[in-house]
Write a protein that holds these residues in place. Structure first.
Motif, PDB file in Angstrom:
ATOM      1  N   PRO A  40     -30.481  14.954 -23.004  1.00  0.00           N
ATOM      2  CA  PRO A  40     -29.636  13.713 -23.968  1.00  0.00           C
ATOM      3  C   PRO A  40     -29.362  12.303 -23.159  1.00  0.00           C
ATOM      4  CG  PRO A  40     -29.815  16.484 -24.617  1.00  0.00           C
ATOM      5  CD  PRO A  40     -30.335  15.981 -23.617  1.00  0.00           C
ATOM      6  N   VAL A  41     -28.577  12.769 -21.986  1.00  0.00           N
ATOM      7  CA  VAL A  41     -28.017  12.272 -22.001  1.00  0.00           C
ATOM      8  C   VAL A  41     -28.780  11.072 -20.155  1.00  0.00           C
ATOM      9  CG1 VAL A  41     -26.408  11.279 -19.503  1.00  0.00           C
ATOM     10  CG2 VAL A  41     -25.796  13.312 -20.596  1.00  0.00           C
ATOM     11  N   GLN A  44     -29.913   8.650 -22.877  1.00  0.00           N
ATOM     12  CA  GLN A  44     -29.449   7.338 -23.391  1.00  0.00           C
ATOM     13  C   GLN A  44     -29.361   6.668 -22.423  1.00  0.00           C
ATOM     14  OE1 GLN A  44     -25.352   8.628 -23.641  1.00  0.00           O
ATOM     15  NE2 GLN A  44     -25.223   8.498 -25.288  1.00  0.00           N
ATOM     16  N   GLU A  45     -29.746   7.027 -20.938  1.00  0.00           N
ATOM     17  CA  GLU A  45     -29.508   6.389 -19.838  1.00  0.00           C
ATOM     18  C   GLU A  45     -30.760   5.209 -20.061  1.00  0.00           C
ATOM     19  OE1 GLU A  45     -26.606   5.417 -18.104  1.00  0.00           O
ATOM     20  OE2 GLU A  45     -25.502   6.486 -20.339  1.00  0.00           O
ATOM     21  N   SER A 140     -28.171  13.610 -14.442  1.00  0.00           N
ATOM     22  CA  SER A 140     -28.866  13.144 -15.780  1.00  0.00           C
ATOM     23  C   SER A 140     -29.269  11.658 -15.544  1.00  0.00           C
ATOM     24  CB  SER A 140     -28.257  13.297 -17.090  1.00  0.00           C
ATOM     25  OG  SER A 140     -27.932  14.530 -17.514  1.00  0.00           O
ATOM     26  N   THR A 141     -28.163  10.735 -14.366  1.00  0.00           N
ATOM     27  CA  THR A 141     -28.504   9.236 -14.918  1.00  0.00           C
ATOM     28  C   THR A 141     -29.617   8.944 -13.505  1.00  0.00           C
ATOM     29  OG1 THR A 141     -26.371   8.687 -15.608  1.00  0.00           O
ATOM     30  CG2 THR A 141     -27.515   6.717 -13.900  1.00  0.00           C
TER      31      THR A 141
ATOM     32  N   ASN B  28     -21.855  14.245 -24.941  1.00  0.00           N
ATOM     33  CA  ASN B  28     -22.261  13.636 -23.932  1.00  0.00           C
ATOM     34  C   ASN B  28     -21.201  12.952 -23.762  1.00  0.00           C
ATOM     35  OD1 ASN B  28     -24.811  13.994 -24.831  1.00  0.00           O
ATOM     36  ND2 ASN B  28     -25.706  12.267 -24.991  1.00  0.00           N
ATOM     37  N   GLU B  68     -23.805  17.073 -15.580  1.00  0.00           N
ATOM     38  CA  GLU B  68     -23.143  14.902 -15.471  1.00  0.00           C
ATOM     39  C   GLU B  68     -21.766  15.368 -16.527  1.00  0.00           C
ATOM     40  OE1 GLU B  68     -26.450  12.377 -14.692  1.00  0.00           O
ATOM     41  OE2 GLU B  68     -25.610  10.548 -15.269  1.00  0.00           O
ATOM     42  N   ASN B  97     -23.449   6.882  -9.968  1.00  0.00           N
ATOM     43  CA  ASN B  97     -24.182   6.707 -11.299  1.00  0.00           C
ATOM     44  C   ASN B  97     -23.005   6.509 -12.301  1.00  0.00           C
ATOM     45  OD1 ASN B  97     -26.398   6.428 -10.175  1.00  0.00           O
ATOM     46  ND2 ASN B  97     -27.408   8.496 -10.167  1.00  0.00           N
ATOM     47  N   ARG B  98     -21.793   6.928 -11.995  1.00  0.00           N
ATOM     48  CA  ARG B  98     -20.683   6.780 -13.501  1.00  0.00           C
ATOM     49  C   ARG B  98     -19.696   5.826 -13.099  1.00  0.00           C
ATOM     50  NH1 ARG B  98     -23.009   7.218 -18.575  1.00  0.00           N
ATOM     51  NH2 ARG B  98     -24.722   9.034 -18.482  1.00  0.00           N
ATOM     52  N   ILE B 153     -27.691   3.814  -9.920  1.00  0.00           N
ATOM     53  CA  ILE B 153     -29.140   3.882 -10.537  1.00  0.00           C
ATOM     54  C   ILE B 153     -29.390   3.125 -11.512  1.00  0.00           C
ATOM     55  CG2 ILE B 153     -29.359   6.035 -11.472  1.00  0.00           C
ATOM     56  CD1 ILE B 153     -31.282   4.414  -8.092  1.00  0.00           C
ATOM     57  N   ILE B 154     -29.309   3.440 -12.837  1.00  0.00           N
ATOM     58  CA  ILE B 154     -29.490   2.808 -14.170  1.00  0.00           C
ATOM     59  C   ILE B 154     -29.897   0.790 -13.638  1.00  0.00           C
ATOM     60  CG2 ILE B 154     -29.192   1.591 -16.489  1.00  0.00           C
ATOM     61  CD1 ILE B 154     -30.539   4.677 -15.765  1.00  0.00           C
TER      62      ILE B 154
END
Lengths: 419, 164
Positions: A40-41, A44-45, A140-141, B28, B68, B97-98, B153-154
Motif C-alpha cells: 500500500p505504501v 501511494q509512492e 516500500s518507496t 500509512n 517503512e 527515501n523519507r 528515490i521517487i
C-alpha cells in the motif's frame, strides 16, 4: 583472482563491471515482489510519478499473505487497494488470500529462478538465494522506484563464506544451521554483506532447508545469502517447470573477507531464546522451559519438507493438553501435497489446528497471538519483544522437528526424545 | 545540512517491531503512526518527543522487518536525524527515501539523553553543545548525497524518467 557467485550475478546485472565492496552500483531487476504490508505504501509512492506505467507487468508479483484472509475492515481495505492496483496495471502475478506465502510460492511456481536478481518489499526476500539467485529486501518507496525504473541501487557487499563439513544427524534442519551461525556472528554479524553457504555438507540439505537458511540470512543483517547451483538446485528447478535459468557458481580462487567452518557432525538442534535470533542454544540447554503454543509454518519453515519432518515426530502421538498447536502450510500447493500424503490427518489426529496458508502469527498479525507472559516455540524467524503478541510474551525459534516434539511434551524437547 | 536538537538515546539492535509494533501497520499515516513510535521499548517517547529532536542509538538500528512504517512513525514525530553506530541496511535506505538523515557515528556512547547536539553534514562536524565536545563525522559518497538532496528515490526516478 576469481569471483564469488554474488559478485558474478551482480556483475551480469550491472553496467558497472569493475566494482569493489562499498561501491554503489545500479542493477537491473529481474523480478520484483510486494505484499499487503509494503504494497500500500509502495502504491501511494508510485502514484506520485504520474500515470505511471510499470517497468514490466509480467515481472512484478503482488502477494496478499500477511493479514489474509483479512482479519478486520482495515486490512480488508488494504487488500482491496492492492487488488485494484494489480487489476489497473495488468499485473499477471497477483495472488490473493490463501494462495500462499510470497517466499514459498515465488520459487515453487517458478516466478523466480536460478541466476535471477530479485528484489522484494519484504526483508525475507533473501530466501531465493537458495536457488543460486541474488535476492534481497527493500522498503516500500524503493519498491515504487523499481516499479517505475526496473532498476535499483545496491552497495556492493563484502563476501563471507560459511563452509559446512561432515554429515549431520537426521533431525538437523536448515534452521539449526542458520540459528547456529547467527549465534556465532550476531544479528549484525553480516550487516550489508553477502553470506555464501558452501562446503561438502550442503549436499545433505534439500531445497526446503536451503530456503530456510537463506530466509534468515537477514537476521544476521546480510544483504543476501546464497548457495551455489548444484544437482539439488537442478532437480528443484526441473520440478518447478523452470528451464531458462542461469547457472552460477563461485570460482575456487574467489576471495572472502570472512570464512567460518561448521562441523555438522557436532551440531545439535538449535533453539533461539527470546528476544533475539542470535540467542541460539542447543535444544538440550532449554529443556526445562514450559510452552503454551507451538507454531509450525511461515516463509522460514512452512514447506512440504518441513511438514513431513514434523509429521514424522507427531505421528500417533497427542499434543500436550497444555499446548495450542498450530500448523500453517506455506501455500495451497503445500497444503494439497500434505493432504494427499496423509500429513494433514496425522497433524489433526494428534491435536494440531490446521490454518489456511498465510504469515499467520509470525509477525503478530493474526491466528495465534500470544497473551501476557505466554511462551511459544515457533518455526518462524524473529523473536523480538512483542513480535507475536503481548510485550511480555516470549518466542523461541526452532526447527519443525523441535517444534513438533515440543508440542507433544509441552516443554522444549529434542525430537530424539519423542520420535 | 544542519541539524540541532535534543537527544533521545537507545541501545543496540533496536528492531522495527519495537519502533512500530505490527498491529499498527494497517495505516500509512505518519500522524497516526507517531503516537505509537518506539512503543515496544519506551512508552513515553511518543509523548515527549518534539520536532527537531534527535534519536541516538548503538549498533544495527532498525534491524528486522523492512516495514517503512518504522521510518514513517519516526518522521511523524518530527525527527529528521538519527545518529547510530550502524544501521540495518533496509532501514538505512528507507531513511534516505523519507527525509531522515541516517548518520553513522562510532562514538554514540559519549552522547547522553537530553544532550543538545549540533550537526553540520557539509562541514563534517558533530558538536555536543551540552558537553562542549566536537567530533568529525563521515560524509556520504556522491550518489547517496544526491539521493538525500533530491529527497529520495521517487524524485530521483522522476528525474530519470523526465517527469516534471
Amino acid at each position: 583472482m576469481g569471483k564469488a557467485i554474488t559478485e558474478k550475478i551482480l556483475s551480469d546485472h550491472s553496467e558497472q563491471k569493475d566494482f569493489k565492496p562499498g561501491d554503489i552500483i545500479d542493477v537491473k531487476v529481474d523480478f520484483l515482489l510486494t505484499n499487503d504490508i509494503s504494497g500500500p505504501v509502495a502504491v501511494q509512492e508510485f502514484e506520485k510519478m504520474g500515470d505511471g506505467e510499470l517497468f514490466d507487468n509480467n515481472r512484478v508479483a503482488i502477494v496478499l499473505d500477511h493479514f489474509t484472509p483479512n482479519k478486520d475492515v482495515v486490512s480488508a481495505n488494504v487488500s482491496k487497494t492492492m487488488r485494484d492496483f494489480a487489476k489497473s496495471k495488468g499485473i499477471t502475478h497477483f495472488y490473493d488470500a490463501g494462495y500462499g506465502i510470497e517466499h514459498v510460492i515465488l520459487p515453487q511456481d517458478g516466478m523466480v529462478k536460478s541466476g535471477d536478481l530479485v528484489i522484494g518489499g519484504d526483508s525475507h526476500t533473501t530466501t531465493y538465494g537458495a536457488l543460486g539467485a541474488f535476492s534481497t529486501g527493500v522498503g516500500s518507496t524503493d519498491v515504487a522506484g523499481i516499479m517505475a525504473l526496473g532498476t535499483t541501487w545496491l552497495r556492493v557487499p563484502e563476501q563471507m563464506k560459511f563452509v559446512l563439513k561432515g554429515k549431520p544427524d537426521k533431525w538437523i534442519n536448515g534452521k539449526d544451521i542458520i540459528v547456529y551461525i547467527i549465534s556465532k556472528i550476531g544479528t549484525d554479524g553480516a550487516l550489508g554483506k553477502s553470506m555464501e553457504i558452501t562446503g561438502d555438507g550442503v549436499k545433505y540439505f534439500d531445497m526446503d532447508s536451503r530456503f530456510t537458511i537463506c530466509n534468515m540470512g537477514i537476521e544476521a543483517g546480510a544483504l543476501n545469502c546464497i548457495f551455489n547451483f548444484d544437482e539439488i538446485t537442478e532437480i528443484y528447478e526441473k520440478n518447478a517447470g523452470v528451464s531458462n535459468y542461469k547457472i552460477y557458481k563461485s570460482d575456487e580462487d574467489a576471495e572472502y573477507d570472512y570464512v567460518m567452518e561448521i562441523n555438522l557432525e557436532e551440531l545439535q538442534p538449535m533453539v533461539a531464546a527470546p528476544h533475539m535470533p542470535s540467542n541460539g542454544r542447543p535444544v538440550t540447554e532449554l529443556s526445562d522451559v514450559n510452552i503454551d503454543q507451538v507454531v509450525i509454518g511461515s516463509c522460514t519453515n512452512g514447506r512440504i519438507g518441513d511438514l513431513r519432518t514434523a509429521a514424522q515426530v507427531v505421528k500417533g502421538k497427542k499434543v500436550s493438553p497444555n499446548v495450542r498447536a498450530l500448523l500453517i502450510p506455506g501455500s495451497r500447493e503445500v497444503y494439497l501435497m500434505a493432504l494427499r500424503e496423509g500429513l494433514i490427518e496425522i497433524f489433526t489426529e494428534s491435536g494440531f489446528t490446521v490454518c489456511s496458508p498465510s504469515c499467520g502469527p509470525c509477525f503478530g498479525g493474526h491466528l495465534g497471538i500470544l497473551g501476557r507472559g505466554e511462551r511459544c516455540v515457533s518455526t518462524t524467524n524473529r523473536n523480538f519483544v512483542g513480535r507475536m503478541g503481548d510485550k511480555s510474551s516470549e518466542v523461541y525459534l526452532a526447527s519443525p522437528a523441535v517444534a513438533a516434539a515440543t508440542a507433544i511434551t509441552g516443554k522444549i524437547t529434542s525430537p530424539t526424545e519423542v520420535a | 545540512m544542519i541539524f540541532k536538537g535534543r537527544t533521545f538515546t537507545f541501545g543496540d539492535n533496536i528492531d522495527t517491531d519495537v519502533i512500530i509494533p505490527t498491529k499498527y501497520l494497517v495505516t500509512n499515516s505518519p500522524d497516526e503512526l507517531k503516537a505509537h513510535c518506539m512503543e515496544g521499548i519506551d512508552t513515553e517517547f511518543a509523548r515527549d518527543v518534539c520536532g527537531n529532536d534527535i534519536i541516538v542509538a548503538g549498533e544495527n538500528f532498525g534491524c528486522g522487518s523492512s516495514r517503512e512504517h518504522a521510518v514513517l512513525a519516526i518522521s511523524g514525530c518530527g525527527v529528521r536525524l538519527i545518529i547510530a553506530k550502524s544501521f540495518a541496511r533496509i532501514f538505512f535506505r528507507n531513511c534516505l527515501n523519507r527525509g531522515i538523515y541516517p548518520l553513522e557515528f562510532k562514538h554514540t556512547d559519549q552522547i547522553d539523553r537530553g544532550n543538545i547536539i549540533f550537526v553540520d553534514t557539509d562541514r563534517g562536524i558533530l558538536k555536543n553543545e551540552t558537553k562542549n565536545e566536537e567530533y568529525e563525522i563521515p560524509k556520504f559518497d556522491a550518489f547517496i548525497t544526491e539521493l538525500i538532496e533530491l529527497g529520495g528515490i521517487i524524485p530521483y526516478a522522476r528525474k530519470q524518467l523526465n517527469i516534471r
